[in-house]
Design an enzyme around this catalytic site. Structure first.
Site, PDB file in Angstrom:
ATOM      1  N   LYS A 116       6.089  -8.477  -0.422  1.00 37.55           N
ATOM      2  CA  LYS A 116       7.181  -9.446  -0.334  1.00 37.55           C
ATOM      3  C   LYS A 116       7.802  -9.511   1.056  1.00 37.55           C
ATOM      4  O   LYS A 116       7.987  -8.500   1.712  1.00 37.55           O
ATOM      5  CB  LYS A 116       8.266  -9.103  -1.349  1.00 37.55           C
ATOM      6  CG  LYS A 116       7.936  -9.621  -2.734  1.00 37.55           C
ATOM      7  CD  LYS A 116       8.766  -8.970  -3.793  1.00 37.55           C
ATOM      8  CE  LYS A 116      10.193  -9.381  -3.709  1.00 37.55           C
ATOM      9  NZ  LYS A 116      10.462 -10.799  -3.971  1.00 37.55           N
ATOM     10  N   SER A 445       2.833 -10.846 -24.140  1.00 36.17           N
ATOM     11  CA  SER A 445       1.961 -12.015 -24.194  1.00 36.17           C
ATOM     12  C   SER A 445       0.525 -11.599 -24.513  1.00 36.17           C
ATOM     13  O   SER A 445       0.078 -10.517 -24.134  1.00 36.17           O
ATOM     14  CB  SER A 445       2.016 -12.780 -22.878  1.00 36.17           C
ATOM     15  OG  SER A 445       1.651 -11.944 -21.815  1.00 36.17           O
ATOM     16  N   HIS A 706      -4.173  -6.547 -14.471  1.00 35.78           N
ATOM     17  CA  HIS A 706      -4.387  -7.539 -13.414  1.00 35.78           C
ATOM     18  C   HIS A 706      -5.864  -7.688 -13.085  1.00 35.78           C
ATOM     19  O   HIS A 706      -6.241  -8.502 -12.257  1.00 35.78           O
ATOM     20  CB  HIS A 706      -3.590  -7.160 -12.165  1.00 35.78           C
ATOM     21  CG  HIS A 706      -2.126  -7.057 -12.459  1.00 35.78           C
ATOM     22  ND1 HIS A 706      -1.549  -5.880 -12.888  1.00 35.78           N
ATOM     23  CD2 HIS A 706      -1.137  -7.984 -12.455  1.00 35.78           C
ATOM     24  CE1 HIS A 706      -0.258  -6.101 -13.107  1.00 35.78           C
ATOM     25  NE2 HIS A 706       0.014  -7.355 -12.856  1.00 35.78           N
ATOM     26  N   CYS A 738       1.228  -4.479 -18.354  1.00 30.14           N
ATOM     27  CA  CYS A 738       1.981  -5.742 -18.319  1.00 30.14           C
ATOM     28  C   CYS A 738       1.455  -6.649 -19.431  1.00 30.14           C
ATOM     29  O   CYS A 738       0.587  -6.233 -20.209  1.00 30.14           O
ATOM     30  CB  CYS A 738       1.857  -6.395 -16.938  1.00 30.14           C
ATOM     31  SG  CYS A 738       3.095  -7.684 -16.646  1.00 30.14           S
TER      32      CYS A 738
END
Ligand code: GLN
Ligand code: ZN
Length: 768
Positions: A116, A445, A706, A738
């Site tokens: 970032k 999800s 990922h 995740c």
């Protein structure tokens, strides 16, 4: 008085660059088509600023991927692994290989790391440095852009990442040196760039040195002094603008104002308080660039307020030494508000409070005119309109809801506390939930397949009725519930098929949020995001998730976990109000989420997860402000979570960052269970637990979602053993790191079956 901006959005007003890059990457177009798109965007940006009347128009603010990577290529800091590509391919292919990796023609080269850009949602490519690092002028992009601006009739101001900031943005890839030691080796390349620019007639050069607004080591300060003295010596005639932003100069003020440059730029949006002190200390040789038009947010500038700043500066140092500017590059705002034409999504009343990049450019010029001796009728008219819009925003019934404000006022510390301690809650929860050792769950999800996304888009276009869409989602949810039952997951989820995005889904149902049609902002490379706009007091007119959670729970006798996005994450990933502190907006969102949590509980949902993946990225840039932020952020989470009975189990989830340094604050959130990403770092996170006894339950992610790679049961058992070495078995949960939204069912099925087996093996060992 002169005007300038620090940089303009470069993705094009309709994301042309994204599309052109992606087509080039998939081989659908050739390099010339891409270069042509780039050229058009640059020329449009220059033209727009020129026509608006900006004095110093930036060049080299354009980039095909990232401005830090541009600098890496410019100074030839190309990591060894790209040598083969460097010698054979077009410069742009080497560049994209560094950004994205290269897996073809028998080569398999990893990309450079991305991280970032300060406290923004923009991500840059991290320079890699070695001890024997050499630099040489590899790409002449900066010079070329200056020349093409000249050909377009613009005497541009090249924007260059300052030498010290460039080094500090990078990483040492081996031990035994400090990257700041490379400054002297890098300096000659900067000289070469500056020489080239000077030869082509450049006058002003902008050096971006945002690190000057951060905590600096003595060595960094010393490097700043040495480097800028050398640059000045070599180039007595160039005019240097030193751009600082995202924070105030604070204790670096004397350093910054002593550097031998011509203009110092300060961020007066983030840190308006610094103006007085800067004006007190600024030497006579230095001009001051006032960053007053917000480059990080989408609100219209308050002209009256800005004019006061300008007047103060002019009074003290004279108008000849004052520049009017954006606070930082406009990279962080969308291109053009005029493109927003959908009244339903963004009403005229709200729109009149806003300004995107194009409008901000105009604001800067209007401010210049207003601050001059004799503003003309038109300009005064613009001031009157601005005043009206600002007043309307101050009082609009769309924004201000007394009930919301009252509720915030009566919220007390008690509301941010569960009624019993974790130990007591744990007992009540276990009595009801009856979960086994090493319980398994997922983060929320399940795969958003092409079909699921097609349903949503058809529904939005009116090609599917609400009833049809609902029935399809129900089928998908039921299938997912059945499948989780079948493989033996302990705490089920409904799968989040009804959600587009974890913030947008809630924003669309909360009052106080607006959405743009075309408000895209670059996140990294060709990836853009369209953040919601929080414009008013936030409240929850009706339940948001109860329907789906209740439906899913009705299908099974196992526990279904309710799934919410937390207040800090919703705040962090939106454009927020600038008329009240972030902490207050966050508290309003927290109360809205609290309502949802209690409604879920009433509907019989006994386990509720409140995701806070963005809590760490909200940390202020200056460490001295961390505790203040963490205090209100943690409190907001607790407000959202504390309206339930002891027996209701609250989970939270975090990912994307390292948490070791805020582990105490994470514990203070007092979630009954936290699931947290850590499989990519092979449970490095757990080092923190060696010293810190985490009091509640925790599910360290046992596999990386990922990647499409399916982990084996053995691998996950290994990770769980590592976890168990520092966290008692009875505190541990087993879960991926995740949500599974971006995965395919095929790998998801295999991975979760192996995960359940890993949990079983662990509990068998611990049962004996
Ligand atoms: N519940 C969300 C999901 O599973 C969490 C996403 C995230 O942490 N980024 O998709
Ligand atoms: Zn996550």
């Amino acid at each position: 008085m002169q005007t300038h901006i620090l940089g303009y959005p470069r993705i094009g007003s309709n994301r042309e660059l994204k599309k052109a890059c992606e087509q080039y990457w998939t081989g659908k177009t050739d390099v010339n088509t891409l270069l042509e798109t780039g050229r058009t965007i640059k020329e449009n940006n220059w033209k727009l600023q020129h026509e608006a009347g900006i004095d110093l128009i930036p060049c080299n603010d354009f980039s095909y991927y990232d401005q830090v990577l541009d600098m890496t290529l410019t100074v030839g800091a190309i990591p060894q692994r790209y040598q083969e590509i460097a010698s054979q391919k077009h410069e742009l292919d080497l560049y994209f290989a560094m950004a994205r990796g290269f897996q073809k023609e028998g080569l398999d080269i990893t990309a450079m790391e991305m991280t970032k850009w300060f406290d923004t949602n923009y991500h840059y490519i991290v320079p890699e440095f070695r001890k024997d690092q050499e630099f040489s002028l590899f790409s002449d992009k900066i010079i070329k852009e200056f020349i093409s601006a000249k050909e377009a009739g613009i005497q541009a101001k090249p924007v260059i990442i300052g030498l010290v900031t460039y080094l500090l943005l990078g990483k040492e890839k081996e031990e035994g040196f400090d990257r700041l030691d490379l400054a002297n080796k890098l300096l000659p390349v900067y000289f070469e760039i500056l020489k080239g620019l000077e030869n082509h007639g450049a006058e002003y050069i902008q050096f971006d040195e945002p690190f000057l607004a951060l905590d600096l080591s003595d060595k960094a300060k010393e490097t700043y002094r040495l480097i800028y003295a050398e640059i000045r010596k070599q180039f007595p005639n160039l005019k240097f603008i030193l751009a600082t932003y995202f924070e105030g100069l604070q204790n670096n003020l004397s350093l910054a104002s002593s550097l031998p440059v011509d203009v110092l730029h300060i961020d007066l949006v983030r840190c308006p308080e610094q103006l007085d002190e800067v004006l007190q200390t600024i030497p006579e040789t230095l001009s001051l660039s006032l960053g007053i038009v917000d480059g990080r947010n989408i609100w219209k500038n308050d002209f009256e307020k800005s004019l006061k700043f300008i007047a103060k500066a002019v009074h003290k140092i004279g108008s000849g030494r004052v520049f009017i500017a954006s606070s930082c590059s406009l990279l962080h705002v969308p291109a053009d508000l005029d493109a927003e034409k959908n009244e339903e999504a963004l009403s005229g009343e709200i729109k009149q409070w806003m300004a995107f990049a194009k409008q901000k450019v105009q604001e800067i010029v209007i401010l210049q005119k207003l601050a001059s001796e004799n503003p003309d009728y038109n300009t005064l008219q613009q001031l009157a309109e601005n005043k009206k819009a600002i007043e309307n925003r101050n009082t609009s019934a769309l924004i201000h809801h007394p009930e919301v404000k009252d509720r915030v006022d009566v919220t007390t510390e008690e509301d941010a506390k569960r009624s019993s301690s974790f130990q007591a809650r744990k007992k009540s929860q276990q009595d009801i939930l009856q979960l086994p050792l090493f319980p398994t769950t997922t983060i929320g999800s399940f795969p958003q397949t092409k079909e699921v996304r097609a349903w949503r888009s058809k529904f939005k276009k009116g090609e599917l009725s609400a009833a049809q869409y609902d029935a399809l989602l129900k089928e998908e949810t039921e299938r997912t519930i059945r499948w989780q039952e079948e493989i033996g997951i302990d705490v089920l989820v409904h799968g989040e098929f009804e959600r587009n995005d974890m913030v947008e889904y809630f924003g669309e149902q909360l009052a106080g949020f607006a959405f743009t049609q075309n408000g895209w902002v670059q996140s990294y490379g060709s990836r853009c995001v369209k953040p919601p706009v929080i414009y008013g007091d936030v409240h929850r007119p009706a339940p948001m998730t109860v329907y789906w959670s209740e439906y899913a729970q009705s299908l099974t006798s196992k526990w279904v976990k309710g799934m919410l996005t937390g207040p800090v994450t919703i705040l962090q990933w939106s454009f927020v109000r600038d008329d009240q502190p972030r902490s207050l907006t966050c508290k309003q969102i927290a109360l809205a989420i609290r309502d949802e949590v209690t409604d879920l509980e009433k509907a019989g949902i006994r386990i509720i997860q409140i995701d806070e993946p963005a809590i760490r990225e909200g940390l202020p840039l200056r460490t001295s402000e961390w505790q203040n932020y963490l205090k209100w952020a943690v409190e907001a989470f607790r407000i959202s979570a504390s309206g339930v009975e002891d027996a209701t189990q609250i989970h939270t989830h975090m990912c994307y960052s390292e948490f070791n340094d805020i582990i105490q604050n994470i514990a203070d959130m007092d979630a009954d269970v936290i699931t947290i990403e850590c499989s990519r770092s092979q449970m490095e996170l757990l080092n923190a637990f060696a010293d810190f006894k985490y009091p509640n339950e925790i599910g360290p992610g046992v596999y990386d979602i990922h990647s499409p790679r399916v982990p084996s049961k053995e691998e996950m058992v290994e990770l769980l053993k590592k976890a168990q070495a520092v966290i008692p078995a009875k505190q541990l949960w087993v879960n991926p790191d995740c949500g599974l939204k971006t995965r395919h069912w095929e790998e998801t099925e295999k991975a979760l079956i192996a995960m359940v087996a890993a949990s079983k093996e662990m509990s068998e060992v611990f049962a004996v």
